[in-house]
Design a protein around this motif. Sequence first.
Motif, mmCIF file in Angstrom:
data_model
loop_
_atom_site.group_PDB
_atom_site.id
_atom_site.type_symbol
_atom_site.label_atom_id
_atom_site.label_comp_id
_atom_site.label_asym_id
_atom_site.label_seq_id
_atom_site.Cartn_x
_atom_site.Cartn_y
_atom_site.Cartn_z
ATOM 1 N N SER A 114 0.799 -1.222 0.055
ATOM 2 C CA SER A 114 -0.084 -0.136 0.148
ATOM 3 C C SER A 114 0.786 1.185 0.134
ATOM 4 O O SER A 114 0.440 2.125 -0.740
ATOM 5 N N ALA A 115 1.960 1.178 0.729
ATOM 6 C CA ALA A 115 2.653 2.561 0.855
ATOM 7 C C ALA A 115 3.251 2.671 -0.542
ATOM 8 O O ALA A 115 3.812 4.146 -0.756
ATOM 9 N N VAL A 123 2.033 2.248 -3.531
ATOM 10 C CA VAL A 123 0.784 2.632 -4.672
ATOM 11 C C VAL A 123 0.914 3.930 -4.723
ATOM 12 O O VAL A 123 0.703 4.974 -3.737
ATOM 13 N N GLU A 124 0.795 4.540 -6.044
ATOM 14 C CA GLU A 124 0.422 5.918 -6.308
ATOM 15 C C GLU A 124 -0.748 5.964 -7.191
ATOM 16 O O GLU A 124 -0.836 5.338 -8.103
ATOM 17 N N PRO A 125 -1.573 6.806 -6.687
ATOM 18 C CA PRO A 125 -1.789 7.306 -5.426
ATOM 19 C C PRO A 125 -2.061 6.547 -4.108
ATOM 20 O O PRO A 125 -2.719 5.514 -4.729
ATOM 21 N N VAL A 126 -1.882 6.959 -2.918
ATOM 22 C CA VAL A 126 -2.054 5.966 -1.847
ATOM 23 C C VAL A 126 -3.504 5.594 -1.777
ATOM 24 O O VAL A 126 -3.940 4.559 -1.095
ATOM 25 N N SER A 127 -4.675 6.463 -2.160
ATOM 26 C CA SER A 127 -5.926 6.046 -2.140
ATOM 27 C C SER A 127 -6.184 4.988 -2.874
ATOM 28 O O SER A 127 -7.677 4.429 -2.747
ATOM 29 N N ALA A 128 -5.415 4.575 -3.890
ATOM 30 C CA ALA A 128 -5.709 3.607 -4.709
ATOM 31 C C ALA A 128 -5.332 2.264 -4.103
ATOM 32 O O ALA A 128 -5.332 0.837 -4.538
ATOM 33 N N SER A 129 -4.746 2.378 -2.815
ATOM 34 C CA SER A 129 -4.070 0.943 -2.220
ATOM 35 C C SER A 129 -5.150 0.084 -1.563
ATOM 36 O O SER A 129 -6.296 0.799 -0.965
ATOM 37 N N ALA A 130 -4.839 -0.987 -1.457
ATOM 38 C CA ALA A 130 -5.625 -2.006 -0.587
ATOM 39 C C ALA A 130 -5.833 -1.460 0.951
ATOM 40 O O ALA A 130 -7.221 -1.349 1.410
ATOM 41 N N ALA A 131 -4.984 -0.922 1.549
ATOM 42 C CA ALA A 131 -5.167 -0.666 2.833
ATOM 43 C C ALA A 131 -6.167 0.593 3.030
ATOM 44 O O ALA A 131 -7.058 0.843 3.932
ATOM 45 N N PHE A 179 0.850 -4.120 9.525
ATOM 46 C CA PHE A 179 2.028 -3.460 9.591
ATOM 47 C C PHE A 179 3.215 -3.180 10.584
ATOM 48 O O PHE A 179 4.217 -3.181 10.090
ATOM 49 N N LEU A 180 2.758 -3.313 11.682
ATOM 50 C CA LEU A 180 3.547 -3.281 12.805
ATOM 51 C C LEU A 180 4.758 -4.638 12.818
ATOM 52 O O LEU A 180 5.774 -4.633 12.936
ATOM 53 N N HIS A 181 3.782 -5.563 12.635
ATOM 54 C CA HIS A 181 4.343 -7.038 12.555
ATOM 55 C C HIS A 181 5.205 -7.173 11.505
ATOM 56 O O HIS A 181 6.252 -7.918 11.687
ATOM 57 N N TYR A 182 5.144 -6.622 10.269
ATOM 58 C CA TYR A 182 6.033 -6.833 9.146
ATOM 59 C C TYR A 182 7.127 -5.529 9.232
ATOM 60 O O TYR A 182 7.715 -5.356 7.954
ATOM 61 N N GLY A 183 6.952 -4.692 10.087
ATOM 62 C CA GLY A 183 7.981 -3.546 10.159
ATOM 63 C C GLY A 183 7.615 -2.358 9.114
ATOM 64 O O GLY A 183 8.780 -1.848 8.562
ATOM 65 N N LYS A 184 6.530 -2.167 8.532
ATOM 66 C CA LYS A 184 6.108 -1.538 7.598
ATOM 67 C C LYS A 184 5.251 -0.222 7.679
ATOM 68 O O LYS A 184 4.542 0.416 7.099
ATOM 69 N N ILE A 185 5.098 -0.057 9.258
ATOM 70 C CA ILE A 185 4.046 1.027 9.816
ATOM 71 C C ILE A 185 4.312 2.230 9.439
ATOM 72 O O ILE A 185 3.572 2.981 9.102
ATOM 73 N N VAL A 186 5.818 2.795 9.497
ATOM 74 C CA VAL A 186 6.229 4.181 9.041
ATOM 75 C C VAL A 186 5.952 4.518 7.636
ATOM 76 O O VAL A 186 5.398 5.499 7.492
ATOM 77 N N PRO A 187 6.393 3.672 6.730
ATOM 78 C CA PRO A 187 6.150 4.358 5.462
ATOM 79 C C PRO A 187 4.613 4.251 4.988
ATOM 80 O O PRO A 187 4.225 5.036 4.406
ATOM 81 N N PHE A 188 3.772 3.351 5.671
ATOM 82 C CA PHE A 188 2.342 3.332 5.178
ATOM 83 C C PHE A 188 1.759 4.591 5.878
ATOM 84 O O PHE A 188 0.841 5.286 5.153
ATOM 85 N N VAL A 189 1.990 4.832 7.241
ATOM 86 C CA VAL A 189 1.268 5.815 8.011
ATOM 87 C C VAL A 189 1.737 7.350 7.380
ATOM 88 O O VAL A 189 1.183 8.083 7.126
ATOM 89 N N SER A 190 3.270 7.180 6.845
ATOM 90 C CA SER A 190 3.582 8.390 6.187
ATOM 91 C C SER A 190 3.045 8.765 4.822
ATOM 92 O O SER A 190 2.516 9.980 4.692
ATOM 93 N N ALA A 191 2.645 7.732 4.174
ATOM 94 C CA ALA A 191 1.959 7.952 2.689
ATOM 95 C C ALA A 191 0.631 8.226 3.072
ATOM 96 O O ALA A 191 0.139 9.341 2.501
ATOM 97 N N ILE A 192 -0.242 7.805 3.863
ATOM 98 C CA ILE A 192 -1.408 8.229 3.961
ATOM 99 C C ILE A 192 -1.687 9.756 4.657
ATOM 100 O O ILE A 192 -2.560 10.286 4.385
#
Length: 849
Positions: free
Chosen positions: A309-310, A312-320, A341-354
């Motif tokens: 999801s992080a 995807v451009e734009p992020v509004s088109a992502s699954a999350a 996202f915390l479990h897979y260590g990807k919470i920061v890029p996801f939250v930053s994108a949205i």
Amino acid sequence: MAVEEEGLRVFQSVKIKIGEAKNIPPYPGPNKMRDCYCTVNLDQEEVFRTKIIEKSLCPFYGEDFYCEIPRNFRHLSFYIFDRDVFRRDSSIGKVAVKKEDLQKYHGKDTWFQLQPVSADSEVQGKVHLELRLSEVITDSGVVCHKLATRVLECQGLPIVNGQCDPYAAVSLLGPSRSEAKKTKVKRKTNNPQFDEVFYFEITRQLSYTKRQFDVEEEDVDKLALRVDLWNASNLKFGDEFLGGVRVPLKVLGQAGVHDAWYFLQPRENGNKSVKADELGSLRLNIVYTEDHVFPSERYSPLTDLLLQSAQVEPVSASAAHILGEVCREKQEAAVPLVRLFLHYGKIVPFVSAIAHAEINRTQDPNTIFRGNSLTSKCIDETMKLAGMHYLQVTLKPIIDEICTEHKSCEIDPVKLKESENLETNRENLRQYVDRIFNVITTSGVRCPTVMCDIFFSLRESAASRFQVDQDVRYTAVSSFIFLRFFAPAILSPNLFQLRPHHPDPCTSRTLTLISKTIQTLGSLAKSKSANFKESYMAAFYDYFNEQKYADAVKNFLDLISSSGRWDQKSIETPIMLKEGSVKLNIKRVDGKGSCRFMIKRAQGRNRFGMKNFKKRWFRLTNHEFTYHKTKGEGALCRIPIENILAVERLEEESFKMKNMFQVIQPERALYIQANNCVEARDWIDILTKVSQCNRKRLSTYHPSAYLNGHWLCCKQSIDSAPGCTPCTGGLPANIQLDIDGDRETERIYSLFSTYMSKLVKMQEACGSKSVYDGPEQEEYSTFVIDDPQETYKTLKQIVSAVQTLEQQHAQYKRDKFRKTKYGSQEHPIGDKSFQCYIRQQSESSTYSI
């Protein structure tokens, strides 16, 4: 803890809001009032208790309870107790909700009528019986039919007054019969193995006036077998009823054999009828969740789609992001997304994108993150999960002090009591606010790395979007750390695990005033007094209308929103994280490698067993784990956190005791018995969290004790032998969370499945936007769609992944339906939830049992 079911794991959890009780019957005395508390029980095992509300017949509790349920259960029960002047507790009434009925009340505020509590109706557990009808030739040559009844075992019997010494009474019931036979008493176990056989004559000889070989035939269909379980008590009131079953002999059928497990049932006259409202009622909100989780490979398509999801451009088109669009409440989507996202260590890029996308849609810097958007809910949830330990270290000591001191801090002249002084109260409140403000603004180095990284991203995006506003880089961060993290935790410390219960009204008012002030101090608003509707609050805030407070806030915000990792400094004052009374035994390994028990009792008694376990008061701080003879006394033993090598469960076979765990150190292990299964899990979790960064943590351990010259688990005779089972600890050090990624994906799949109609409507909205360039149709206006083609592509992938998982769930149910036997150990006779399942399957499929 999950229950394994043929390659599928089942997780159970419950979240409960205990609201209030009303119309409790008055105490039969001159005072009439009662001191009541409420307990939450899995069957009869208490797992939570509210505080006591004194002198009320309509007590308001306002408490929340959440737990993972580590075992199967039949009833979720709530008991109202009254504590009298002699500190004796007596039950007033109960609410018992069957497991299969929990979905009826899911997420709804419901008033339940209290029902009477009777010893005859308080049952749990199951019994395994084998019945066999056979022909026997007597000494006189007459053929008789005999019923052989074998009582094999029981499981999960209730513990009565701290003990369970069960036996079974077996009776043959009929028009002219009532024969009773008893098994031997099994001491100190609620899972007794009886394996005893009793014989009953179904046909018997007539009176001596008739011929000897004549027999009296009885209709087998009119006969029934009764098996009652009793606790052998030494009390003068006699043995306690534990539960029973009535088995009609017609179940024998043509084969004459019946082998099945039965759930124990209450006695038919166990609950006396009472009038409605006679015992009062209790308001509850129950959310019971059951997650059926497949192996990881089943979730890979959906998990991969979400984790991309992080990018995807734009992020509004992502699954999350799409999940947030279709869910009724953003919170529904945020909870499993953040955990995944915390479990897979990807919470920061996801939250930053949205967050970046939301900031770019915001026109006024003063309204940044003001709504309940997916971004704000995801950051809230991340702070709750990653920042819980940070909150405890920062706020718990001062919150505990405020709740203990009960200083008056009321500054509203209208609410001021006659005996109170306004200036004294203002000074009390000012001191509390000053201290809390200082501990918050000096805590930046302890802020979790994941929170710092998210705040850095918010700061950069806000500063780039609103370059003219110099304060936006601060307000973007303060709107979360102060407004949504510290202020709510001060206002409701019980919801953030800072206090066990909701504060009393006086303390709650003090915390409200503190929270308001801290929230305003952190907001960095231009006109502070204008933020208060109440004139007395505006006047009080003049104490803090100095530049040093604004500077302290900015320095703190700079620190927690700067790029890079901050090493947590040691805290001089120990912070108490958990305490409670549990049973203890110690196994020590001395310098010679031999193993012995520290026995604290008179010589000549048996070296092993329950008598070796002593009640001790345990305290856990961020520095050490200690135990004491009683609460308030000096420590009998101190264990530095760095000396804890592992914290694991201890198998019941070791001491024939439930809810046991072990704290393993370099030279000894503590064997500890918690009061219930939920408390045992809580101790294991928090001890694991505080010790998981230790350098010498074990990778394997022994799940059973070393007794009689060998380890019970692996049978090795060397007491220093390496562990035979992998340790379950070792969570990520910074976040300190135990998250099951597959379980979170399963929850997200369930949400997509629930809102499938909205996914279809969103696909239609994408088509409408692509074809028509004019004004947006009203029915599609609720969706954020920046790129219709990219969004449609993602929607198609989501629908495909969800449909595949739906088919796999349906196939699993069909396979389980074919394989499951009613009356098995997993589904005893009397299991209403399984009967409902059978009925549903028979109505929806062509399969039969």
